[in-house]
Design a protein around this motif. Structure first.
Motif, PDB file in Angstrom:
ATOM      1  N   HIS A 102     -37.855 -19.709  57.480  1.00  0.00           N
ATOM      2  CA  HIS A 102     -36.922 -20.980  57.600  1.00  0.00           C
ATOM      3  C   HIS A 102     -35.774 -20.774  58.044  1.00  0.00           C
ATOM      4  N   VAL A 103     -35.055 -19.649  57.285  1.00  0.00           N
ATOM      5  CA  VAL A 103     -33.586 -19.510  57.449  1.00  0.00           C
ATOM      6  C   VAL A 103     -33.413 -19.111  59.209  1.00  0.00           C
ATOM      7  N   GLU A 134     -33.956 -27.794  55.437  1.00  0.00           N
ATOM      8  CA  GLU A 134     -32.843 -27.522  54.522  1.00  0.00           C
ATOM      9  C   GLU A 134     -33.179 -28.176  53.158  1.00  0.00           C
ATOM     10  N   LEU A 188     -35.897 -25.757  51.614  1.00  0.00           N
ATOM     11  CA  LEU A 188     -35.724 -24.480  51.477  1.00  0.00           C
ATOM     12  C   LEU A 188     -35.692 -23.880  50.093  1.00  0.00           C
ATOM     13  N   ALA A 189     -34.967 -24.361  49.257  1.00  0.00           N
ATOM     14  CA  ALA A 189     -34.843 -24.126  47.896  1.00  0.00           C
ATOM     15  C   ALA A 189     -35.978 -23.937  47.033  1.00  0.00           C
ATOM     16  N   ASP A 190     -37.006 -24.716  47.567  1.00  0.00           N
ATOM     17  CA  ASP A 190     -38.619 -24.479  46.688  1.00  0.00           C
ATOM     18  C   ASP A 190     -39.335 -23.447  47.594  1.00  0.00           C
ATOM     19  N   GLU A 213     -39.457 -16.084  48.830  1.00  0.00           N
ATOM     20  CA  GLU A 213     -38.524 -15.221  49.574  1.00  0.00           C
ATOM     21  C   GLU A 213     -38.940 -14.965  50.976  1.00  0.00           C
ATOM     22  N   ARG A 263     -38.935 -18.497  52.855  1.00  0.00           N
ATOM     23  CA  ARG A 263     -37.483 -18.814  52.886  1.00  0.00           C
ATOM     24  C   ARG A 263     -36.726 -18.030  54.302  1.00  0.00           C
TER      25      ARG A 263
END
Length: 165
Positions: free
Chosen positions: A62-63, A48, A51-53, A56, A59
């Motif tokens: 990892h989601v 988590e 994840l923001a770094d 697409e 991400r």
């Protein structure tokens, strides 16, 4: 009529030895489950956090991992809850044994029901634990390029040792 406390107490303790050993085993199992839950939560926080770094595509991958981690947390939490309930039922078995002996009442049916309930709940907890392990082994795999590199070299032990270092 005199009441022989030492003899009665020693008999009660003899009756309670087996449930106490079972309680110790459940405690060890809970320790293992709690450690797994802690590792799952640590992984959740790590994924988590970065994840923001990510781009697409990364991400999205990892989601999906977070979804699997969430399922693992649910399963291991249920396993811990059910195993704890099993331990509490064993404690009630011990208390019932002592109480029945002290007040001279037949508690054999109640002890049997509590013990069977404890085993049923423990079995359910172990099933959830097995489900969590199954999710973990399905979602956590060694990267294929690492396995291919190790096989291609012909010296698997050396390559794997280098990877692990």
């Amino acid at each position: 009529m005199p009441f022989s406390v030492p003899a009665d107490i020693s008999h009660i303790i003899q009756l309670a030895i087996a449930p106490v050993f079972l309680l110790a085993g459940i405690g060890a199992l809970l320790n293992v489950m709690a450690n797994r839950l802690g590792r799952v939560v640590d992984r959740w926080r790590k994924v988590e956090g970065f994840l923001a770094d990510l781009g697409e595509e990364a991400r999205k991958a990892h989601v999906l991992e977070l979804a699997a981690i969430d399922q693992r947390m649910i399963r291991i939490n249920r396993a811990v809850t059910l195993s704890t309930l099993s331990a509490l039922l064993i404690c009630l078995v011990i208390v019932t044994l002592f109480t029945g002996q002290l007040i001279r009442t037949d508690v054999s049916n109640l002890v049997a029901v509590l013990f069977v309930a404890s085993m049923g709940v423990l079995i359910a907890g172990l099933v959830y634990f097995l489900m969590e392990i199954s999710i973990a082994t399905r979602t956590l795999r060694v990267a294929p390029h690492l396995i291919t590199t190790a096989r291609a070299s012909g010296n698997r032990k050396k390559k794997l040792t280098n990877i692990l270092d």
